[in-house]
Design a protein around this motif. Structure first.
Motif, PDB file in Angstrom:
ATOM      1  N   GLU A 268       0.834  -1.199   0.000  1.00 38.32           N
ATOM      2  CA  GLU A 268       0.000   0.000   0.000  1.00 38.32           C
ATOM      3  C   GLU A 268       0.871   1.251   0.000  1.00 38.32           C
ATOM      4  O   GLU A 268       1.995   1.238   0.514  1.00 38.32           O
ATOM      5  N   PRO A 269       0.362   2.338  -0.565  1.00 39.06           N
ATOM      6  CA  PRO A 269       1.139   3.583  -0.601  1.00 39.06           C
ATOM      7  C   PRO A 269       1.561   4.019   0.793  1.00 39.06           C
ATOM      8  O   PRO A 269       0.815   3.871   1.763  1.00 39.06           O
ATOM      9  N   GLY A 270       2.769   4.504   0.899  1.00 38.93           N
ATOM     10  CA  GLY A 270       3.260   4.992   2.177  1.00 38.93           C
ATOM     11  C   GLY A 270       4.006   3.965   2.997  1.00 38.93           C
ATOM     12  O   GLY A 270       4.613   4.304   4.010  1.00 38.93           O
ATOM     13  N   HIS A 271       3.959   2.700   2.599  1.00 36.29           N
ATOM     14  CA  HIS A 271       4.696   1.680   3.331  1.00 36.29           C
ATOM     15  C   HIS A 271       6.184   1.775   3.010  1.00 36.29           C
ATOM     16  O   HIS A 271       6.573   2.120   1.903  1.00 36.29           O
ATOM     17  N   ASN A 272       7.006   1.438   4.007  1.00 31.81           N
ATOM     18  CA  ASN A 272       8.449   1.450   3.819  1.00 31.81           C
ATOM     19  C   ASN A 272       8.838   0.154   3.133  1.00 31.81           C
ATOM     20  O   ASN A 272       8.932  -0.894   3.763  1.00 31.81           O
ATOM     21  N   ALA A 273       9.035   0.215   1.835  1.00 34.06           N
ATOM     22  CA  ALA A 273       9.273  -1.001   1.059  1.00 34.06           C
ATOM     23  C   ALA A 273      10.261  -0.734  -0.051  1.00 34.06           C
ATOM     24  O   ALA A 273      10.541   0.411  -0.416  1.00 34.06           O
ATOM     25  N   GLY A 274      10.811  -1.833  -0.592  1.00 33.07           N
ATOM     26  CA  GLY A 274      11.696  -1.766  -1.735  1.00 33.07           C
ATOM     27  C   GLY A 274      11.408  -2.935  -2.643  1.00 33.07           C
ATOM     28  O   GLY A 274      10.630  -3.831  -2.287  1.00 33.07           O
ATOM     29  N   ASP A 275      12.025  -2.963  -3.815  1.00 33.50           N
ATOM     30  CA  ASP A 275      11.778  -4.083  -4.709  1.00 33.50           C
ATOM     31  C   ASP A 275      12.319  -5.361  -4.081  1.00 33.50           C
ATOM     32  O   ASP A 275      13.016  -5.333  -3.065  1.00 33.50           O
ATOM     33  N   VAL A 276      12.028  -6.501  -4.694  1.00 35.61           N
ATOM     34  CA  VAL A 276      12.287  -7.783  -4.046  1.00 35.61           C
ATOM     35  C   VAL A 276      13.770  -8.061  -3.818  1.00 35.61           C
ATOM     36  O   VAL A 276      14.126  -8.893  -2.980  1.00 35.61           O
ATOM     37  N   SER A 277      14.657  -7.372  -4.500  1.00 39.10           N
ATOM     38  CA  SER A 277      16.085  -7.580  -4.280  1.00 39.10           C
ATOM     39  C   SER A 277      16.685  -6.553  -3.327  1.00 39.10           C
ATOM     40  O   SER A 277      17.890  -6.570  -3.064  1.00 39.10           O
ATOM     41  N   ALA A 278      15.862  -5.654  -2.807  1.00 43.12           N
ATOM     42  CA  ALA A 278      16.361  -4.605  -1.920  1.00 43.12           C
ATOM     43  C   ALA A 278      16.744  -5.179  -0.554  1.00 43.12           C
ATOM     44  O   ALA A 278      16.349  -6.289  -0.182  1.00 43.12           O
ATOM     45  N   GLU A 279      17.511  -4.407   0.192  1.00 43.11           N
ATOM     46  CA  GLU A 279      17.945  -4.822   1.533  1.00 43.11           C
ATOM     47  C   GLU A 279      17.118  -4.130   2.610  1.00 43.11           C
ATOM     48  O   GLU A 279      17.589  -3.861   3.718  1.00 43.11           O
ATOM     49  N   THR A 280      15.855  -3.910   2.271  1.00 48.34           N
ATOM     50  CA  THR A 280      14.914  -3.246   3.179  1.00 48.34           C
ATOM     51  C   THR A 280      14.755  -4.019   4.485  1.00 48.34           C
ATOM     52  O   THR A 280      14.688  -3.427   5.566  1.00 48.34           O
ATOM     53  N   GLY A 281      14.672  -5.352   4.396  1.00 46.70           N
ATOM     54  CA  GLY A 281      14.486  -6.156   5.600  1.00 46.70           C
ATOM     55  C   GLY A 281      15.658  -6.053   6.551  1.00 46.70           C
ATOM     56  O   GLY A 281      15.477  -6.013   7.775  1.00 46.70           O
ATOM     57  N   MET A 282      16.863  -6.008   6.007  1.00 43.54           N
ATOM     58  CA  MET A 282      18.049  -5.851   6.851  1.00 43.54           C
ATOM     59  C   MET A 282      18.043  -4.486   7.531  1.00 43.54           C
ATOM     60  O   MET A 282      18.341  -4.368   8.725  1.00 43.54           O
ATOM     61  N   ARG A 283      17.709  -3.476   6.767  1.00 41.38           N
ATOM     62  CA  ARG A 283      17.672  -2.135   7.357  1.00 41.38           C
ATOM     63  C   ARG A 283      16.626  -2.055   8.463  1.00 41.38           C
ATOM     64  O   ARG A 283      16.835  -1.382   9.483  1.00 41.38           O
TER      65      ARG A 283
END
Length: 422
Positions: free
Chosen positions: A395-410
Motif C-alpha cells: 500500500e502507498p506509504g509503506h516502507n518497502a523496496g523491490d524484491v532484491s532490496a535490503e529493506t528487511g536488513m535495514r
C-alpha cells in the motif's frame, strides 16, 4: 565510560545504510545483546502443536538462557527458566515429552509444570520461615497468537499484538499452509555454524543472493518449478513491518493461499491431486491442500529469532559472538492427508534438510562473512541496495523496496539500534 557514552558508541555502529564489522565480532556487544535484545523482546519459543496435552513440555531457549515450555494440568501454557532455585542445576534435559513434575537431579527439589515448588527433601534443615512459594521456578511472561507461543523476561513490554503489529497479518497468512486442518510440527533438525547470529537474521529477506548461492538447486528443477522459483522475476517486494520485522514477497499471487484456487494445478503436484481425489476429497479441498503443500509465496522475518519460510519455521539461537544454532522445524497439517504431509517433508528435505541444496550453501556464506570481517575493521558492511527503488506491491506509504532490496536488513538493524541505545 558512562552509560550515555556507551550507548552513543553503539549507535554509531549502525547507520541507515551500513554497519560496522564490530557488530559481528565484538564479544562485549554480544554480551549486551543478550540483555538488551533477547531479554527485552518477545521471543518465539514453541508452537502449541508441540505440547499436545496436559503435562507436556518442550525445552527451548530465550537468547542464551534455557527455558521449559509447559502445558499444565489445566491446559495453560507456561515458560519457565530451566534452573533450579536451590543450586542452579537444570531441572529438565529432554527435548520434549510428558511429565507431571520436574525433579532436580542434584537434591530432588521438585516442581509442578506451572513452576511451583512442590517438594523439598529434608526441608526442616532450612531456617524458618521457609515458604516454598518463594522458590518457584522463574516464570516468563507468555502470550500466544494463532498457536504461536512467545515469551519475554521483560514485564513492562508492550502486548504481543502491538509488538507484532502489521506482521500479525502476514503470520496468519503463512499459517494458512494448514489448509484448514491446523498446523502441526512434523519434525526438526538442528545445526550450528561459526558466525554471528545477525548474519543469519539477514538472509530470510535477502532474495539478491538466491539465484547466485542456490544456482545448483535451480539447475536441478524442472522448467515449471524453476520459473516459479525465479524470485527476482515475479514483481515482488520487501516491506519493513516495524519492530524489526519484515516480509519478502517473491510470488505475489501466492500471498493468500485461499485465493485464486481455480488456476491450474502445477504439473509437479498432479499425482498428489489425483491421490487426494481418489481418497474422496472434493475439487476445492484438493486444490486447497495442494496449494498448502506448495507453501506461501513470501518469507516473514520476526525479530529477533524466528523466520517463516517455505514449509518451515527457522529459529536462530545465539550461542557466542561467533557461533549460532539454527533449528529447522518442518510444518504439516494436523490430521491432514498423509500424502500431503509426506510431500511437505520431501520438499523440506530437498532444500532445507540436512542433506538439502540450500542449507550447506547458505551456511558457507555466513561463515565466510564471519572470517572476512576479521580484516578491514574500518570498512563498512553495506546494506544500501534498493534505498531508491520503491516497490509497486504494498500500500502507498509503506516502507518497502523491490524484491532484491535490503529493506528487511535495514528494518532489523534499525530495531537493533533502537534497543541497544534505549
Amino acid at each position: 565510560m558512562t552509560e550515555q557514552e556507551r550507548q552513543r558508541d553503539l549507535g554509531a555502529l549502525v547507520e541507515a545504510d551500513r554497519l560496522a564489522p564490530a557488530l559481528y565480532s565484538d564479544p562485549s556487544i554480544f554480551e549486551e545483546e543478550k540483555q538488551r535484545i533477547f531479554r527485552s523482546s518477545w521471543v518465539w519459543v514453541a508452537h502449541e502443536s508441540e505440547l499436545p496435552g496436559a503435562d507436556t513440555f518442550k525445552t527451548s531457549w530465550v537468547g542464551t538462557e534455557p527455558v521449559i515450555v509447559t502445558r499444565d494440568k489445566g491446559g495453560q501454557f507456561h515458560v519457565l527458566l530451566n534452573r533450579c532455585r536451590h543450586r542452579g542445576a537444570t531441572v529438565c534435559e529432554k527435548k520434549k515429552g510428558k511429565a507431571p513434575v520436574f525433579v532436580c537431579p542434584y537434591h530432588a527439589w521438585t516442581y509442578e509444570t506451572d513452576g511451583q515448588l512442590r517438594k523439598v527433601p529434608f526441608s526442616d534443615g532450612y531456617p524458618e520461615p521457609f515458604d516454598k512459594a518463594d522458590y518457584s521456578l522463574q516464570r516468563l511472561r507468555v502470550e500466544i497468537h494463532n498457536g504461536m507461543i512467545f515469551a519475554t523476561f521483560k514485564d513492562d513490554i508492550e502486548p504481543l499484538a502491538e509488538w507484532l503489529g502489521p506482521a500479525r497479518k502476514w503470520l496468519d497468512l503463512f499459517l494458512k499452509q494448514d489448509a484448514g486442518y491446523g498446523i502441526k510440527v512434523l519434525g526438526e533438525h538442528k545445526f550450528r555454524f561459526p558466525a554471528n547470529w545477525k548474519i543469519q537474521l539477514e538472509v530470510t529477506t535477502d532474495s539478491y543472493h538466491f539465484p547466485i548461492v542456490h544456482k545448483t538447486f535451480l539447475n536441478a528443477l524442472d522448467e515449471e518449478t524453476e520459473n516459479l522459483m525465479d524470485v527476482l522475476g515475479h514483481g515482488g517486494w520487501i516491506e519493513d513491518l516495524g519492530h524489526g520485522h519484515s516480509v519478502m514477497v517473491m510470488i505475489p499471487e501466492l500471498i493468500d493461499l485461499d485465493e485464486n484456487l481455480d488456476i491450474p494445478i502445477p504439473e509437479r503436484f498432479a499425482e498428489l491431486a489425483k491421490e487426494l481425489a481418489t481418497e474422496g476429497h472434493d475439487d476445492r479441498s484438493v486444490r486447497r491442500i495442494v496449494r498448502a503443500v506448495g507453501g506461501t509465496g513470501f518469507n516473514l522475518n520476526l525479530f529477533p529469532n524466528l523466520a517463516c519460510s517455505l514449509a518451515l519455521f527457522r529459529v536462530l539461537r545465539p550461542v557466542t559472538v561467533d557461533e549460532t544454532e539454527i533449528q529447522h522445524i518442518a510444518l504439516g497439517m494436523h490430521e491432514g492427508p498423509e500424502a500431503a504431509n509426506r510431500m511437505r517433508i520431501r520438499l523440506h528435505e530437498r532444500f532445507q534438510g540436512p542433506m538439502g541444496f540450500g542449507t550447506p550453501d547458505d551456511a558457507e556464506c555466513w561463515e565466510r562473512v564471519q572470517r572476512g570481517v576479521k580484516g578491514g575493521a574500518d570498512m563498512w558492511i553495506m546494506i544500501n541496495r534498493g534505498t531508491d527503488a520503491p516497490a509497486d506491491g504494498p500500500e502507498p506509504g509503506h516502507n518497502a523496496g523491490d524484491v532484491s532490496a535490503e529493506t528487511g536488513m535495514r528494518a532489523a538493524y534499525a530495531m537493533w539500534k533502537r534497543m541497544m541505545t534505549a
